[in-house]
Design an enzyme around this catalytic site. Sequence first.
Site, mmCIF file in Angstrom:
data_model
loop_
_atom_site.group_PDB
_atom_site.id
_atom_site.type_symbol
_atom_site.label_atom_id
_atom_site.label_comp_id
_atom_site.label_asym_id
_atom_site.label_seq_id
_atom_site.Cartn_x
_atom_site.Cartn_y
_atom_site.Cartn_z
ATOM 1 N N LYS A 1 -0.066 37.105 19.835
ATOM 2 C CA LYS A 1 0.787 36.063 19.235
ATOM 3 C C LYS A 1 1.618 35.331 20.294
ATOM 4 C CE LYS A 1 3.142 38.911 16.592
ATOM 5 N NZ LYS A 1 2.604 40.198 17.085
ATOM 6 N N ARG B 1 9.109 40.157 9.620
ATOM 7 C CA ARG B 1 8.393 41.425 9.747
ATOM 8 C C ARG B 1 8.554 42.299 8.512
ATOM 9 N NH1 ARG B 1 8.356 41.569 15.778
ATOM 10 N NH2 ARG B 1 7.437 43.460 16.566
ATOM 11 N N ARG C 1 6.801 47.173 29.566
ATOM 12 C CA ARG C 1 7.870 47.357 28.586
ATOM 13 C C ARG C 1 7.983 48.821 28.205
ATOM 14 N NH1 ARG C 1 7.120 42.957 23.849
ATOM 15 N NH2 ARG C 1 7.792 44.743 22.621
ATOM 16 N N ARG D 1 4.936 51.828 16.608
ATOM 17 C CA ARG D 1 5.053 50.401 16.277
ATOM 18 C C ARG D 1 3.890 49.941 15.407
ATOM 19 N NH1 ARG D 1 5.050 48.127 21.894
ATOM 20 N NH2 ARG D 1 5.363 46.045 21.037
ATOM 21 N N ARG E 1 -0.636 46.109 29.316
ATOM 22 C CA ARG E 1 0.123 44.852 29.301
ATOM 23 C C ARG E 1 1.255 44.889 30.325
ATOM 24 N NH1 ARG E 1 2.628 42.403 23.764
ATOM 25 N NH2 ARG E 1 4.188 44.061 23.866
#
Length: 216
Positions: free
Chosen positions: A13, A86, A158, A169, A125
């Site tokens: 996204k 969310r 992260r 998550r 990532r």
Amino acid sequence: MRLIFLGPPGAGKGTQARILERRFGARQISTGDILRENRARGTALGKEAEGYMKRGELVPDALIIAMIERELDSSRDGFIMDGFPRTVAQAEAFDALLARKQWPLDAVVLFDADRKTLVDRLSSRWTNPRNGRTYNTFSNPPRVAGVDDDDGGALVQREDDKPETVSKRLDVYDEQTKPLVAYYRTTGKLAEIDALQSVDDVAHQLAHAIGLEHAH
Ligand code: AMP
């Protein structure tokens, strides 16, 4: 352009929001980036959000809705919501805010991807903590490992991209955010795209889904 990007963490996204931002001047509003910025600056909001974010849980709706209300003040020319709403409560509050401003949504884009791909993507990532830009070691690497292409500064992993937190998550997405697919389907504005493709192919599908295929 008023868009919502819906989909699990790691679906791409943010990457696609940045592409639209660059090409069409749309404004990406990433609630995750805003929260991380608040934490870095040590604001009251940042301190309140910290524990939830570390655990991979959602920050309470009231804090998020107040934050979005502030952001909308500078969104007269449109927005791409990346990571918001969310929960159903956030979606309902957002509908009410947009109705009051008479700002109808153009589309809600659902980024579809399977869990295994998401886990793999999140664990490889790398993020520029200064602007939220992300890379992937395998599919979308920076020119020099560990260094941002544009600002030359260090990339980081992260803390919530660690395997234990990633799994949490994804569970939170399934439980609390997935119901939004049915919620937005009833509006007739939901467009689904296959987020498993390359960055360029997803950008292409996305442009088609939101009617911009002739615009570049
Ligand atoms: P993201 O960068 O979108 O993956 O968000 C990182 C973290 O920020 C999430 O795991 C949540 O703890 C928090 N967060 C971001 N957006 C929201 C939201 N709309 N509602 C609740 N929590 C959020």
